[in-house]
Design an enzyme around this catalytic site. Structure first.
Site, PDB file in Angstrom:
ATOM      1  N   ASP A  67       0.817  -1.215   0.000  1.00  0.00           N
ATOM      2  CA  ASP A  67       0.000   0.000   0.000  1.00  0.00           C
ATOM      3  C   ASP A  67       0.854   1.269   0.000  1.00  0.00           C
ATOM      4  O   ASP A  67       2.069   1.225   0.223  1.00  0.00           O
ATOM      5  CB  ASP A  67      -0.967  -0.002   1.197  1.00  0.00           C
ATOM      6  N   ASP A 136      -7.551  -2.859  14.188  1.00  0.00           N
ATOM      7  CA  ASP A 136      -8.942  -3.162  13.836  1.00  0.00           C
ATOM      8  C   ASP A 136      -9.041  -4.388  12.913  1.00  0.00           C
ATOM      9  O   ASP A 136     -10.078  -4.642  12.317  1.00  0.00           O
ATOM     10  CB  ASP A 136      -9.598  -1.941  13.168  1.00  0.00           C
ATOM     11  N   HIS A 138      -7.239  -4.899  10.141  1.00  0.00           N
ATOM     12  CA  HIS A 138      -6.984  -4.688   8.709  1.00  0.00           C
ATOM     13  C   HIS A 138      -5.665  -5.313   8.274  1.00  0.00           C
ATOM     14  O   HIS A 138      -4.745  -5.496   9.076  1.00  0.00           O
ATOM     15  CB  HIS A 138      -7.080  -3.205   8.307  1.00  0.00           C
ATOM     16  N   GLU A 143      -9.666  -1.945   5.270  1.00  0.00           N
ATOM     17  CA  GLU A 143     -10.342  -1.674   6.538  1.00  0.00           C
ATOM     18  C   GLU A 143     -11.569  -2.572   6.696  1.00  0.00           C
ATOM     19  O   GLU A 143     -12.042  -3.164   5.721  1.00  0.00           O
ATOM     20  CB  GLU A 143     -10.765  -0.197   6.563  1.00  0.00           C
TER      21      GLU A 143
HETATM   22  C1  GLP Z   1      -0.630   0.177   8.643  1.00  0.00           C
HETATM   23  C2  GLP Z   1      -0.247  -0.577   7.357  1.00  0.00           C
HETATM   24  C3  GLP Z   1      -0.373  -2.052   7.538  1.00  0.00           C
HETATM   25  C4  GLP Z   1       0.274  -2.419   8.862  1.00  0.00           C
HETATM   26  C5  GLP Z   1      -0.559  -1.894   9.995  1.00  0.00           C
HETATM   27  C6  GLP Z   1       0.054  -2.161  11.365  1.00  0.00           C
HETATM   28  O1  GLP Z   1      -1.829   0.859   8.582  1.00  0.00           O
HETATM   29  N1  GLP Z   1      -0.983  -0.191   6.211  1.00  0.00           N
HETATM   30  O2  GLP Z   1       0.250  -2.713   6.455  1.00  0.00           O
HETATM   31  O3  GLP Z   1       0.341  -3.818   8.970  1.00  0.00           O
HETATM   32  O4  GLP Z   1      -0.832  -0.545   9.835  1.00  0.00           O
HETATM   33  O5  GLP Z   1       1.051  -1.244  11.646  1.00  0.00           O
HETATM   34  P1  GLP Z   1       2.142  -1.452  12.781  1.00  0.00           P
HETATM   35  O6  GLP Z   1       2.978  -2.579  12.337  1.00  0.00           O
HETATM   36  O7  GLP Z   1       2.891  -0.168  12.826  1.00  0.00           O
HETATM   37  O8  GLP Z   1       1.394  -1.752  14.023  1.00  0.00           O
END
Ligand code: GLP
Length: 256
Positions: A67, A136, A138, A143
């Protein structure tokens, strides 16, 4: 889904890195799906070390990132392209032209998204997709309520995600872009294998629902229950709300 529980994020990351190293040794021209966020940083650091000491090489590897924020170009310090370059690509022997991150500045987003899907297909599909987990539930930026068959497209980020990611934007949730281009859930499910990492108490609810709840678009990661080859690397804190935690540990101890 194989649930692999270790004491610390460091041990989990090392085990996930070993999984990727195994793939690269068997298939030097593998296609990797990459993720951003805080979670995979140690995994990338381990892969960088293995590359530096000659254990693995990324010279023939291609990558596709999950992404990118809409409106952020490669020069923006908060873009995922910049994140990947700084934390991984610039520190391994990969050809930069073999790395792809969705273009946050694409003029025609639907056309870009179709092209991204086509590029993944033309590369032979993703061999191993690295995933983190949103609080959440995702994956990528899919989402809750995302279609479980979705493909690469633009998504509006949930208020919780803006809050979670505010730490990368000086603590200011208002500064987090409101839209992102993300691989779809269908795109992720097409990967031949998936390695998901989740660490810390803050992820424990999402992990329990992902592994032991019903499959639902309201918890996008739960779709991985339908994946043939999905490994979930969690530390004790992230595993703490799993009802069958003893069973997962037992299964691991019994592995032939
Ligand atoms: C972001 C990314 C995801 C990631 C998630 C968790 O929004 N788009 O790919 O896995 O959040 O982030 P973190 O690893 O910083 O907790």
């Amino acid at each position: 889904m194989e649930v692999i529980i270790d004491k610390t994020p460091e041990i989990s990351s090392a085990n996930a890195a070993a999984e990727i190293a195994k793939l690269l040794k068997a298939k030097p021209r593998a296609v990797l799906g990459c993720a951003t966020g805080g979670t995979p940083l140690k995994l990338y650091a381990d892969l960088i070390s293995m590359c530096e000491n000659g254990e693995i090489s990324f010279a023939g590897v291609r990558t596709f990132n999950l992404d990118e924020y809409v409106g952020l170009g490669p020069d923006d310090p908060n873009s995922y392209r910049r994140f990947m370059d700084e934390n991984f690509f610039d520190r391994i022997d990969i050809k930069k032209s073999n790395t792809r991150v969705p273009d946050g500045l694409a003029k025609d987003i639907p056309a870009f998204c179709s092209e991204y899907e086509k590029e993944i297909k033309d590369a032979g599909g993703i061999d191993l997709q690295i995933l983190g987990l949103g609080s959440d539930g995702h994956i990528g930026f899919n989402e809750p309520s995302s279609s479980l068959c979705s493909r690469t497209r633009i998504k509006t980020l949930a208020p919780q995600t803006l809050l979670d990611n505010a730490r990368f934007f000086g603590g200011n949730a208002d500064a987090v872009p409101k839209y992102a281009i993300t691989m779809g859930i269908g795109t992720i499910m097409d990967a031949r294998s998936v390695v998901l990492l989740a660490f810390g108490e803050g992820k424990a609810d999402a992990v329990a629902k992902m592994v032991e709840g019903g499959i639902s678009a309201m918890l996008p990661a739960s779709v991985l229950q339908m994946h043939e080859n999905a490994k979930v690397f969690v530390d004790e804190a992230a595993a703490s709300k799993l009802a069958n935690i003893d069973y997962y540990k037992y299964v691991r101890s019994m592995r032939p």
